[in-house]
Design a protein around this motif. Sequence first.
Motif, PDB file in Angstrom:
ATOM      1  N   GLU A   1      33.120  -9.076  -0.269  1.00 24.35           N
ATOM      2  CA  GLU A   1      32.797  -7.654  -0.164  1.00 24.35           C
ATOM      3  C   GLU A   1      34.018  -6.796  -0.479  1.00 24.35           C
ATOM      4  OE1 GLU A   1      30.653  -4.524   2.946  1.00 24.35           O
ATOM      5  OE2 GLU A   1      31.167  -6.546   3.590  1.00 24.35           O
ATOM      6  N   SER A   2      35.187  -7.206  -0.014  1.00 24.52           N
ATOM      7  CA  SER A   2      36.410  -6.451  -0.295  1.00 24.52           C
ATOM      8  C   SER A   2      36.777  -6.507  -1.769  1.00 24.52           C
ATOM      9  CB  SER A   2      37.573  -6.997   0.541  1.00 24.52           C
ATOM     10  OG  SER A   2      37.314  -6.859   1.922  1.00 24.52           O
ATOM     11  N   LEU A   3      36.453  -7.609  -2.428  1.00 30.18           N
ATOM     12  CA  LEU A   3      36.801  -7.770  -3.839  1.00 30.18           C
ATOM     13  C   LEU A   3      35.701  -7.273  -4.766  1.00 30.18           C
ATOM     14  CD1 LEU A   3      38.381 -11.340  -3.731  1.00 30.18           C
ATOM     15  CD2 LEU A   3      39.571  -9.157  -3.913  1.00 30.18           C
ATOM     16  N   GLY A   4      34.702  -6.613  -4.213  1.00 27.49           N
ATOM     17  CA  GLY A   4      33.554  -6.230  -5.026  1.00 27.49           C
ATOM     18  C   GLY A   4      33.735  -4.961  -5.825  1.00 27.49           C
ATOM     19  N   GLY A   5      34.908  -4.333  -5.736  1.00 27.30           N
ATOM     20  CA  GLY A   5      35.119  -3.081  -6.447  1.00 27.30           C
ATOM     21  C   GLY A   5      35.656  -3.297  -7.843  1.00 27.30           C
ATOM     22  N   SER A   6      36.828  -2.719  -8.101  1.00 30.06           N
ATOM     23  CA  SER A   6      37.383  -2.720  -9.458  1.00 30.06           C
ATOM     24  C   SER A   6      38.691  -3.492  -9.550  1.00 30.06           C
ATOM     25  CB  SER A   6      37.598  -1.273  -9.927  1.00 30.06           C
ATOM     26  OG  SER A   6      36.390  -0.561  -9.905  1.00 30.06           O
ATOM     27  N   LEU A   7      38.832  -4.532  -8.738  1.00 35.59           N
ATOM     28  CA  LEU A   7      40.076  -5.305  -8.789  1.00 35.59           C
ATOM     29  C   LEU A   7      40.346  -5.824 -10.192  1.00 35.59           C
ATOM     30  CD1 LEU A   7      42.523  -6.633  -7.470  1.00 35.59           C
ATOM     31  CD2 LEU A   7      41.063  -8.582  -6.889  1.00 35.59           C
ATOM     32  N   TYR A   8      39.281  -6.199 -10.907  1.00 37.75           N
ATOM     33  CA  TYR A   8      39.466  -6.772 -12.239  1.00 37.75           C
ATOM     34  C   TYR A   8      40.206  -5.821 -13.163  1.00 37.75           C
ATOM     35  CZ  TYR A   8      35.662  -3.800 -13.912  1.00 37.75           C
ATOM     36  OH  TYR A   8      34.898  -2.717 -14.264  1.00 37.75           O
ATOM     37  N   ARG A   9      40.094  -4.510 -12.931  1.00 38.05           N
ATOM     38  CA  ARG A   9      40.778  -3.533 -13.779  1.00 38.05           C
ATOM     39  C   ARG A   9      42.274  -3.465 -13.473  1.00 38.05           C
ATOM     40  NH1 ARG A   9      39.342   1.726 -13.084  1.00 38.05           N
ATOM     41  NH2 ARG A   9      39.399   2.258 -15.279  1.00 38.05           N
ATOM     42  N   GLN A  10      42.702  -4.073 -12.376  1.00 32.01           N
ATOM     43  CA  GLN A  10      44.099  -4.014 -11.977  1.00 32.01           C
ATOM     44  C   GLN A  10      44.839  -5.324 -12.226  1.00 32.01           C
ATOM     45  OE1 GLN A  10      44.739  -1.593  -8.205  1.00 32.01           O
ATOM     46  NE2 GLN A  10      42.655  -2.316  -7.858  1.00 32.01           N
ATOM     47  N   ILE A  11      44.201  -6.251 -12.939  1.00 30.71           N
ATOM     48  CA  ILE A  11      44.797  -7.555 -13.196  1.00 30.71           C
ATOM     49  C   ILE A  11      45.467  -7.540 -14.559  1.00 30.71           C
ATOM     50  CG2 ILE A  11      44.324 -10.022 -13.454  1.00 30.71           C
ATOM     51  CD1 ILE A  11      41.951  -9.707 -11.626  1.00 30.71           C
ATOM     52  N   SER A  12      46.690  -8.015 -14.638  1.00 30.64           N
ATOM     53  CA  SER A  12      47.428  -8.020 -15.898  1.00 30.64           C
ATOM     54  C   SER A  12      46.800  -8.991 -16.887  1.00 30.64           C
ATOM     55  CB  SER A  12      48.888  -8.411 -15.651  1.00 30.64           C
ATOM     56  OG  SER A  12      48.983  -9.793 -15.319  1.00 30.64           O
ATOM     57  N   ALA A  13      47.025  -8.728 -18.174  1.00 30.22           N
ATOM     58  CA  ALA A  13      46.510  -9.624 -19.218  1.00 30.22           C
ATOM     59  C   ALA A  13      47.095 -11.020 -19.060  1.00 30.22           C
ATOM     60  CB  ALA A  13      46.839  -9.047 -20.596  1.00 30.22           C
ATOM     61  N   GLU A  14      48.355 -11.081 -18.650  1.00 31.61           N
ATOM     62  CA  GLU A  14      49.011 -12.385 -18.488  1.00 31.61           C
ATOM     63  C   GLU A  14      48.353 -13.199 -17.379  1.00 31.61           C
ATOM     64  OE1 GLU A  14      51.475  -9.533 -20.541  1.00 31.61           O
ATOM     65  OE2 GLU A  14      50.542  -9.433 -18.544  1.00 31.61           O
ATOM     66  N   LEU A  15      48.007 -12.531 -16.284  1.00 31.74           N
ATOM     67  CA  LEU A  15      47.358 -13.267 -15.199  1.00 31.74           C
ATOM     68  C   LEU A  15      45.941 -13.668 -15.592  1.00 31.74           C
ATOM     69  CD1 LEU A  15      47.419 -14.450 -12.408  1.00 31.74           C
ATOM     70  CD2 LEU A  15      46.770 -12.216 -11.466  1.00 31.74           C
ATOM     71  N   TRP A  16      45.204 -12.775 -16.266  1.00 30.80           N
ATOM     72  CA  TRP A  16      43.872 -13.153 -16.737  1.00 30.80           C
ATOM     73  C   TRP A  16      43.950 -14.426 -17.586  1.00 30.80           C
ATOM     74  CZ3 TRP A  16      39.551 -12.223 -14.715  1.00 30.80           C
ATOM     75  CH2 TRP A  16      39.155 -10.969 -14.274  1.00 30.80           C
ATOM     76  N   GLU A  17      44.960 -14.486 -18.436  1.00 35.56           N
ATOM     77  CA  GLU A  17      45.121 -15.650 -19.314  1.00 35.56           C
ATOM     78  C   GLU A  17      45.405 -16.910 -18.502  1.00 35.56           C
ATOM     79  OE1 GLU A  17      45.001 -17.369 -23.045  1.00 35.56           O
ATOM     80  OE2 GLU A  17      44.666 -15.255 -22.574  1.00 35.56           O
ATOM     81  N   ALA A  18      46.134 -16.743 -17.397  1.00 39.03           N
ATOM     82  CA  ALA A  18      46.561 -17.905 -16.606  1.00 39.03           C
ATOM     83  C   ALA A  18      45.502 -18.372 -15.607  1.00 39.03           C
ATOM     84  CB  ALA A  18      47.862 -17.571 -15.870  1.00 39.03           C
ATOM     85  N   LEU A  19      44.567 -17.510 -15.229  1.00 41.31           N
ATOM     86  CA  LEU A  19      43.641 -17.840 -14.141  1.00 41.31           C
ATOM     87  C   LEU A  19      42.836 -19.130 -14.365  1.00 41.31           C
ATOM     88  CD1 LEU A  19      42.239 -14.341 -13.076  1.00 41.31           C
ATOM     89  CD2 LEU A  19      43.783 -15.824 -11.788  1.00 41.31           C
ATOM     90  N   PRO A  20      42.279 -19.391 -15.552  1.00 41.32           N
ATOM     91  CA  PRO A  20      41.427 -20.585 -15.689  1.00 41.32           C
ATOM     92  C   PRO A  20      42.162 -21.900 -15.465  1.00 41.32           C
ATOM     93  CG  PRO A  20      41.035 -19.044 -17.485  1.00 41.32           C
ATOM     94  CD  PRO A  20      42.254 -18.576 -16.784  1.00 41.32           C
ATOM     95  N   THR A  21      43.478 -21.918 -15.638  1.00 38.40           N
ATOM     96  CA  THR A  21      44.247 -23.163 -15.456  1.00 38.40           C
ATOM     97  C   THR A  21      45.282 -23.018 -14.350  1.00 38.40           C
ATOM     98  OG1 THR A  21      45.791 -22.462 -17.200  1.00 38.40           O
ATOM     99  CG2 THR A  21      43.936 -23.857 -17.864  1.00 38.40           C
ATOM    100  N   HIS A  22      45.111 -22.044 -13.501  1.00 37.67           N
ATOM    101  CA  HIS A  22      46.087 -21.770 -12.439  1.00 37.67           C
ATOM    102  C   HIS A  22      46.083 -22.899 -11.404  1.00 37.67           C
ATOM    103  CE1 HIS A  22      48.250 -19.545  -9.299  1.00 37.67           C
ATOM    104  NE2 HIS A  22      48.625 -18.730 -10.264  1.00 37.67           N
ATOM    105  N   PRO A  23      47.235 -23.221 -10.805  1.00 37.47           N
ATOM    106  CA  PRO A  23      47.259 -24.263  -9.756  1.00 37.47           C
ATOM    107  C   PRO A  23      46.393 -23.933  -8.543  1.00 37.47           C
ATOM    108  CG  PRO A  23      49.494 -23.774 -10.526  1.00 37.47           C
ATOM    109  CD  PRO A  23      48.593 -22.760 -11.158  1.00 37.47           C
ATOM    110  N   ASP A  24      46.171 -22.669  -8.290  1.00 35.70           N
ATOM    111  CA  ASP A  24      45.387 -22.237  -7.141  1.00 35.70           C
ATOM    112  C   ASP A  24      43.902 -22.326  -7.484  1.00 35.70           C
ATOM    113  OD1 ASP A  24      44.013 -20.809  -5.186  1.00 35.70           O
ATOM    114  OD2 ASP A  24      45.604 -19.332  -4.943  1.00 35.70           O
ATOM    115  N   PRO A  25      43.107 -23.113  -6.750  1.00 34.45           N
ATOM    116  CA  PRO A  25      41.691 -23.262  -7.086  1.00 34.45           C
ATOM    117  C   PRO A  25      40.899 -21.953  -6.992  1.00 34.45           C
ATOM    118  CG  PRO A  25      42.199 -24.350  -5.003  1.00 34.45           C
ATOM    119  CD  PRO A  25      43.499 -23.993  -5.635  1.00 34.45           C
ATOM    120  N   LYS A  26      41.250 -21.066  -6.061  1.00 33.07           N
ATOM    121  CA  LYS A  26      40.527 -19.800  -5.985  1.00 33.07           C
ATOM    122  C   LYS A  26      40.800 -18.942  -7.214  1.00 33.07           C
ATOM    123  CE  LYS A  26      39.802 -19.461  -1.025  1.00 33.07           C
ATOM    124  NZ  LYS A  26      39.897 -18.611   0.185  1.00 33.07           N
TER     125      LYS A  26
END
Length: 496
Positions: free
Chosen positions: A129-154
């Motif tokens: 519920e807390s993440l249901g807003g516009s967090l995606y608009r505040q994520i850097s391009a570099e982190l978006w690129e890294a998320l699918p293979t990030h060490p953190d499962p979440k």
Amino acid sequence: MPTREEIWHEADLPTRRLAGLALNPSTPEDVLLRLLSDAPLAARMVLCMDRDLPSAVMDAVITHPDTRTRGFFARNPYVDPAQRARLVDDPEWLVRALLADGPLTTDDTVPRRLPDDTVLRMINTYDDESLGGSLYRQISAELWEALPTHPDPKARVWGAGRWGSLSPETRAALLADPDDAVRERARGCAQWEDVAWVESQFPDRPCHARTGTLVNHPLSRALIDGVLTAPAGPDERGALALNPTLPPDVVILLAADPDPEVREGIAHRADLGPDQLRALAVDPDPEVRLAVSLHPAWSEEERTAIDYEVPMDRTFGFHPELLYPRDPEDVRRDALSGHPILRRHAAQEHSLPPDLLERLTVDDDLGVRVLVAQNHPDASAELLLRSFLEYTGRERARLPHRPNFPTDGLAPYADDEDPEVRALAARDPATPPETVGRLTRDPDPAVRAAFARHPGLPPARLTELLDDEELVQHAAANPALGVETIRRLAAALPVS
């Protein structure tokens, strides 16, 4: 929690005066701290949301005992995002949710990105519920690129949500991920590529989900034929025309549809054959001819032969940078095209090379020039002012806030018949005091407000406006107020 508008509506004149002091660049730090500590809610709202703040004031905001005050700061678009990020572990759910929702702005400008470690902290500790807003608009391009293979499962769960842009190797890894939640998310995304699954989930009545499926997902032949023969809604053939997975015979069928909106949708497709292109190029509907005139298959000579009309009633505004930038050669091709709309596409780019920036800055199409002004960080002062004077559509008001917009030489616009142009003179420090004073009585409220803040406002008129029901906040924000006057006005605060 009351809305910003409701809070401001309830503010009396003394509170609005304090709100103006909160915005005044001449207000000393100790007075700002006093406002933060003791001012009514509306003044604290303005202080925490509508300006950048000295570091000591930000420190005090982060530890302020009032949840609403910290929540205002969580949505401040003017402070460094790293300062807002200090609220990431705030004890109140509301503050954390507002931080995730992002800065509150008056336009569609993409907010500055939160630090990557803050985003990861939120992904790991916030509920859905807390993440249901516009967090995606505040994520850097570099982190978006890294998320699918990030060490953190979440983080990988979030990364799997970009399924359509992931490589086959990354998709396979997510489907075989050791984490149950990651595999579930990947499988949930992958099943929408299975036409049988899509058909099983297809709503039987008109709704947003049905339209979204028609536009975005691969469709079985049976589903396509059902929509063609018995659509549930009047616009379904048009939605179907946008689906990138249509078989060739359906593309041919819809290219000759009696509805011009369907033909217009089909005209945008890259997979049109020569026969469809030729037919659409002479379509009786001008919107269809315009759409097909943009097709990449045409040579410049062929494109020029199409009878299209370039619309001027479009919005020429801000376009966020793409996560995956366009090919520079494609941008150059569009910038050099004889078609104004293709040049407009190029003009939206934030990183045009100098030669193309110079060329498009003096383009003969208003849309091209304004789009450069709205989007390029090096747009010149001359272009910004010219664009503001010539363009009166939506997002015009954004132009004076661009970094290079001029201040000098604007005084002559004080008598322009357009109130938005008259207000430009309030930016010029050389506008004569008598003109400034006169325009605080202008028929237009925005003009009155702009000139109430002008440092050249005659002192007697400034003093008068400090008790004006409408303009008190703007007068109290006027940097011409002396520190002694500011302290005297702030003395109205209750003693804590």
